[in-house]
Motif scaffolding. Structure first.
Motif, PDB file in Angstrom:
ATOM      1  N   TRP A  36      36.356 -21.350  19.696  1.00  0.00           N
ATOM      2  CA  TRP A  36      37.503 -22.245  19.540  1.00  0.00           C
ATOM      3  C   TRP A  36      37.369 -23.429  20.503  1.00  0.00           C
ATOM      4  O   TRP A  36      37.556 -24.577  20.128  1.00  0.00           O
ATOM      5  CB  TRP A  36      38.807 -21.483  19.792  1.00  0.00           C
ATOM      6  N   ILE A  37      37.024 -23.143  21.748  1.00  0.00           N
ATOM      7  CA  ILE A  37      36.888 -24.185  22.768  1.00  0.00           C
ATOM      8  C   ILE A  37      35.758 -25.154  22.431  1.00  0.00           C
ATOM      9  O   ILE A  37      35.882 -26.358  22.640  1.00  0.00           O
ATOM     10  CB  ILE A  37      36.675 -23.533  24.160  1.00  0.00           C
ATOM     11  N   GLU A  38      34.679 -24.637  21.862  1.00  0.00           N
ATOM     12  CA  GLU A  38      33.524 -25.475  21.523  1.00  0.00           C
ATOM     13  C   GLU A  38      33.673 -26.183  20.176  1.00  0.00           C
ATOM     14  O   GLU A  38      32.775 -26.911  19.766  1.00  0.00           O
ATOM     15  CB  GLU A  38      32.235 -24.633  21.539  1.00  0.00           C
ATOM     16  N   GLY A  39      34.783 -25.968  19.493  1.00  0.00           N
ATOM     17  CA  GLY A  39      35.024 -26.679  18.241  1.00  0.00           C
ATOM     18  C   GLY A  39      34.214 -26.175  17.062  1.00  0.00           C
ATOM     19  O   GLY A  39      33.857 -26.943  16.160  1.00  0.00           O
ATOM     20  N   VAL A  40      33.905 -24.890  17.051  1.00  0.00           N
ATOM     21  CA  VAL A  40      33.190 -24.282  15.924  1.00  0.00           C
ATOM     22  C   VAL A  40      34.130 -24.192  14.732  1.00  0.00           C
ATOM     23  O   VAL A  40      35.282 -23.807  14.910  1.00  0.00           O
ATOM     24  CB  VAL A  40      32.671 -22.871  16.326  1.00  0.00           C
ATOM     25  N   PRO A  41      33.761 -24.589  13.529  1.00  0.00           N
ATOM     26  CA  PRO A  41      32.424 -24.973  13.085  1.00  0.00           C
ATOM     27  C   PRO A  41      32.224 -26.486  12.973  1.00  0.00           C
ATOM     28  O   PRO A  41      31.218 -26.926  12.430  1.00  0.00           O
ATOM     29  CB  PRO A  41      32.347 -24.335  11.700  1.00  0.00           C
ATOM     30  N   ASN A  42      33.157 -27.281  13.447  1.00  0.00           N
ATOM     31  CA  ASN A  42      33.047 -28.726  13.260  1.00  0.00           C
ATOM     32  C   ASN A  42      32.146 -29.426  14.277  1.00  0.00           C
ATOM     33  O   ASN A  42      31.164 -30.062  13.899  1.00  0.00           O
ATOM     34  CB  ASN A  42      34.443 -29.359  13.257  1.00  0.00           C
ATOM     35  N   LEU A  43      32.479 -29.328  15.561  1.00  0.00           N
ATOM     36  CA  LEU A  43      31.711 -30.020  16.590  1.00  0.00           C
ATOM     37  C   LEU A  43      30.400 -29.304  16.898  1.00  0.00           C
ATOM     38  O   LEU A  43      29.351 -29.925  17.044  1.00  0.00           O
ATOM     39  CB  LEU A  43      32.566 -30.149  17.858  1.00  0.00           C
ATOM     40  N   TYR A  44      30.453 -27.995  17.003  1.00  0.00           N
ATOM     41  CA  TYR A  44      29.276 -27.166  17.270  1.00  0.00           C
ATOM     42  C   TYR A  44      29.254 -26.018  16.276  1.00  0.00           C
ATOM     43  O   TYR A  44      30.270 -25.689  15.685  1.00  0.00           O
ATOM     44  CB  TYR A  44      29.324 -26.556  18.684  1.00  0.00           C
ATOM     45  N   ARG A  45      28.082 -25.395  16.160  1.00  0.00           N
ATOM     46  CA  ARG A  45      27.965 -24.135  15.425  1.00  0.00           C
ATOM     47  C   ARG A  45      27.261 -23.147  16.351  1.00  0.00           C
ATOM     48  O   ARG A  45      26.377 -23.529  17.110  1.00  0.00           O
ATOM     49  CB  ARG A  45      27.225 -24.324  14.107  1.00  0.00           C
ATOM     50  N   ARG A  46      27.690 -21.913  16.281  1.00  0.00           N
ATOM     51  CA  ARG A  46      27.062 -20.879  17.111  1.00  0.00           C
ATOM     52  C   ARG A  46      25.908 -20.268  16.325  1.00  0.00           C
ATOM     53  O   ARG A  46      26.079 -19.844  15.197  1.00  0.00           O
ATOM     54  CB  ARG A  46      28.077 -19.809  17.501  1.00  0.00           C
ATOM     55  N   GLU A  47      24.735 -20.220  16.963  1.00  0.00           N
ATOM     56  CA  GLU A  47      23.536 -19.675  16.316  1.00  0.00           C
ATOM     57  C   GLU A  47      22.807 -18.735  17.254  1.00  0.00           C
ATOM     58  O   GLU A  47      22.872 -18.888  18.466  1.00  0.00           O
ATOM     59  CB  GLU A  47      22.557 -20.802  15.948  1.00  0.00           C
ATOM     60  N   LEU A  48      22.079 -17.800  16.668  1.00  0.00           N
ATOM     61  CA  LEU A  48      21.173 -16.947  17.436  1.00  0.00           C
ATOM     62  C   LEU A  48      19.841 -17.669  17.585  1.00  0.00           C
ATOM     63  O   LEU A  48      19.285 -18.159  16.597  1.00  0.00           O
ATOM     64  CB  LEU A  48      20.933 -15.624  16.710  1.00  0.00           C
ATOM     65  N   ILE A  49      19.355 -17.757  18.817  1.00  0.00           N
ATOM     66  CA  ILE A  49      18.055 -18.369  19.080  1.00  0.00           C
ATOM     67  C   ILE A  49      17.296 -17.487  20.064  1.00  0.00           C
ATOM     68  O   ILE A  49      17.872 -16.592  20.674  1.00  0.00           O
ATOM     69  CB  ILE A  49      18.187 -19.801  19.657  1.00  0.00           C
ATOM     70  N   LYS A  50      15.997 -17.770  20.218  1.00  0.00           N
ATOM     71  CA  LYS A  50      15.201 -17.071  21.225  1.00  0.00           C
ATOM     72  C   LYS A  50      15.074 -17.984  22.441  1.00  0.00           C
ATOM     73  O   LYS A  50      14.829 -19.184  22.298  1.00  0.00           O
ATOM     74  CB  LYS A  50      13.820 -16.750  20.667  1.00  0.00           C
ATOM     75  N   VAL A  51      15.262 -17.400  23.616  1.00  0.00           N
ATOM     76  CA  VAL A  51      15.068 -18.133  24.868  1.00  0.00           C
ATOM     77  C   VAL A  51      14.124 -17.324  25.742  1.00  0.00           C
ATOM     78  O   VAL A  51      13.916 -16.124  25.522  1.00  0.00           O
ATOM     79  CB  VAL A  51      16.399 -18.398  25.619  1.00  0.00           C
ATOM     80  N   LYS A  52      13.566 -17.994  26.733  1.00  0.00           N
ATOM     81  CA  LYS A  52      12.704 -17.313  27.695  1.00  0.00           C
ATOM     82  C   LYS A  52      13.365 -17.404  29.061  1.00  0.00           C
ATOM     83  O   LYS A  52      13.682 -18.487  29.538  1.00  0.00           O
ATOM     84  CB  LYS A  52      11.322 -17.954  27.724  1.00  0.00           C
ATOM     85  N   LEU A  53      13.605 -16.235  29.656  1.00  0.00           N
ATOM     86  CA  LEU A  53      14.165 -16.173  31.008  1.00  0.00           C
ATOM     87  C   LEU A  53      13.104 -16.604  32.020  1.00  0.00           C
ATOM     88  O   LEU A  53      11.901 -16.568  31.729  1.00  0.00           O
ATOM     89  CB  LEU A  53      14.638 -14.754  31.319  1.00  0.00           C
ATOM     90  N   ALA A  54      13.554 -16.997  33.205  1.00  0.00           N
ATOM     91  CA  ALA A  54      12.635 -17.405  34.268  1.00  0.00           C
ATOM     92  C   ALA A  54      11.645 -16.291  34.609  1.00  0.00           C
ATOM     93  O   ALA A  54      10.539 -16.563  35.071  1.00  0.00           O
ATOM     94  CB  ALA A  54      13.419 -17.826  35.502  1.00  0.00           C
TER      95      ALA A  54
END
Length: 118
Positions: free
Chosen positions: A70-88
């Motif tokens: 709600w705070i990030e404006g989903v689904p208009n301003l942003y969309r939440r997606e699953l992605i892969k990241v690499k930790l330090a």
């Protein structure tokens, strides 16, 4: 069940909206390959691209994610997606993140991919 969230802008430690997730467990610094970061007015927007975006990973509840949507404006301003990241640490992790949902045309690209360097 807890989930993971990669944050790269105003939700990062020391930033204006970090209080919204400060109760969540910090797992470490991380980066997302294949994304670019842009300065959208006064906040960052991550979009698919050819760079690397720097951020932090937190363990969050489904309830926290719904509030952040709600705070990030989903689904208009942003969309939440699953992605892969690499930790330090080198560990790869599948996390949610917020992808900017608008055009970045005319906005300044952040070459370092790090919002803290703006």
């Amino acid at each position: 069940m807890d989930k993971y969230l990669f944050v790269y802008g105003t939700l990062r430690a020391g930033e204006i909206r970090h209080g919204l997730i400060q109760h969540c467990e910090f797992l470490g610094l991380a980066y997302a390959e294949g994304y670019d970061l842009y300065l959208i007015y006064k906040f960052p927007g991550m979009v698919p691209g050819s760079g690397r975006v720097v951020g932090e990973v937190y363990r969050v509840s489904e309830k926290a994610l719904q509030a952040l949507d709600w705070i990030e404006g989903v689904p208009n301003l942003y969309r939440r997606e699953l992605i892969k990241v690499k930790l330090a640490t080198g560990e790869e992790l599948e996390t949610y993140t917020y992808i900017y949902n608008g055009s970045v045309e005319g906005f300044k690209k952040i070459p370092s991919g790090d919002w803290k360097e703006v």
